[in-house]
Motif scaffolding. Structure first.
Motif, short mmCIF file in Angstrom:
data_model
loop_
_atom_site.label_atom_id
_atom_site.label_comp_id
_atom_site.label_asym_id
_atom_site.label_seq_id
_atom_site.Cartn_x
_atom_site.Cartn_y
_atom_site.Cartn_z
N HIS A 59 19.79 -1.78 13.87
CA HIS A 59 21.07 -1.18 14.25
C HIS A 59 21.00 -0.68 15.68
O HIS A 59 19.94 -0.75 16.31
CB HIS A 59 21.50 -0.08 13.26
N HIS A 86 21.34 2.26 17.32
CA HIS A 86 20.88 3.56 17.82
C HIS A 86 19.65 3.40 18.72
O HIS A 86 18.81 2.52 18.49
CB HIS A 86 20.59 4.50 16.64
N ASP A 111 16.87 4.80 19.13
CA ASP A 111 15.50 4.82 18.60
C ASP A 111 15.18 3.55 17.79
O ASP A 111 14.11 3.46 17.18
CB ASP A 111 15.26 6.08 17.75
N HIS A 112 16.09 2.57 17.84
CA HIS A 112 15.86 1.28 17.15
C HIS A 112 16.10 0.10 18.11
O HIS A 112 15.26 -0.77 18.24
CB HIS A 112 16.75 1.17 15.90
N HIS A 154 24.10 3.66 6.66
CA HIS A 154 23.85 4.45 7.87
C HIS A 154 25.04 4.18 8.78
O HIS A 154 26.14 3.90 8.27
CB HIS A 154 22.50 3.95 8.45
N ASP A 171 17.31 2.33 9.16
CA ASP A 171 17.67 3.71 8.83
C ASP A 171 18.60 3.64 7.63
O ASP A 171 19.63 2.95 7.68
CB ASP A 171 18.43 4.38 9.99
NI NI Z 1 19.95 5.34 13.24
#
Ligand code: NI
Ligand code: MN
Length: 229
Positions: free
Chosen positions: A49, A51, A53-54, A109, A141
């Motif tokens: 996804h 975000h 941190d991904h 998520h 997530d």
């Molecule tokens: Ni996330």
């Protein structure tokens, strides 16, 4: 069996020979890992996804290494507009490679990009990755959801990655239930102790997993690898 290398949080590299499949490549800004590993040469990049941190360094790494990013169409489109080679696929779809396949599965998520997370990036996903005989589930997530049972029934999982830090994802309590539904031989926990809100007592969690389920709980330090089987 090929090796699964963990870089902390949700970032993994599956490696065999010249093939490196990188998942959720969060290096820049990842408190678990100070720099991009010198031997990082991804051939494929999978992103669950949008975000930060991904998605992480996916676009730069794809461009620098000639790797293709696999993600949902909206997120793949965003990466493609910035010059990366992309392939957009969606939940239920299986994408085949010379080394195996990736099936996109649900995750509960959200998914967006941009400094204020205000650019829509489609649905978040999990991924069932078949890589040279290894079957690896990366949950992305997500919270706990009942259809993890279907993922467990449809796939003989060697290893599952589960987020356990709570706050943004499932917590340790729900991760135990997820392991019951998925029935993997081993789990690698992640998405904990990255920031203060994700604090987990990891040895207590490992003890609970191994007392309550059949799964081995493999706790990896950033940079360490696990070989299943
Ligand atoms: Ni996330
Ligand atoms: Mn996350």
């Amino acid at each position: 069996m090929p090796r699964i290398r963990f870089y902390g949080h949700a970032c993994f590299r599956l490696e065999q020979g010249d093939v490196q499949v990188l998942i959720d490549p969060f290096f820049t800004g990842n408190p678990h890992i100070k720099e991009i590993p010198a031997d990082l040469r991804p051939t494929n990049i999978l992103v669950t996804h949008g975000h930060g941190d991904h998605l992480g360094d996916a676009i730069e790494l794809a461009k620098a290494n000639g790797a293709t990013i696999l993600a949902t169409p909206e997120l793949a489109g965003y990466c493609g507009r910035q010059g990366a080679a992309v392939d957009g696929a969606h939940m239920g779809g299986t994408v085949r490679f010379p080394w195996g396949s990736v099936k996109l599965v649900p995750a509960f998520h959200s998914s967006s990009v941009g400094p204020n997370l205000d650019i829509y990036a489609g649905n978040p996903v999990g991924m069932v990755v078949r890589f040279h005989g290894l079957t690896f589930y990366h949950a992305g997530d997500t919270c706990l959801f009942g259809d993890m049972r279907l993922i467990g029934e449809g796939n003989d999982l060697d290893v599952a990655y589960l987020p356990i830090g709570g706050h943004y994802t499932m917590d340790t309590e729900d991760a135990l239930k997820a392991i019951e539904l998925l029935r993997p031989r081993a789990i690698i926990p992640g998405h904990y102790n990255t920031w203060p809100v994700l604090e987990v007592d990891i040895s207590a969690f490992k003890a609970r997993v191994e007392a309550a389920t059949r799964a081995k709980c493999v706790v990896l330090k950033p940079g360490e690898a696990y070989e299943a089987g």
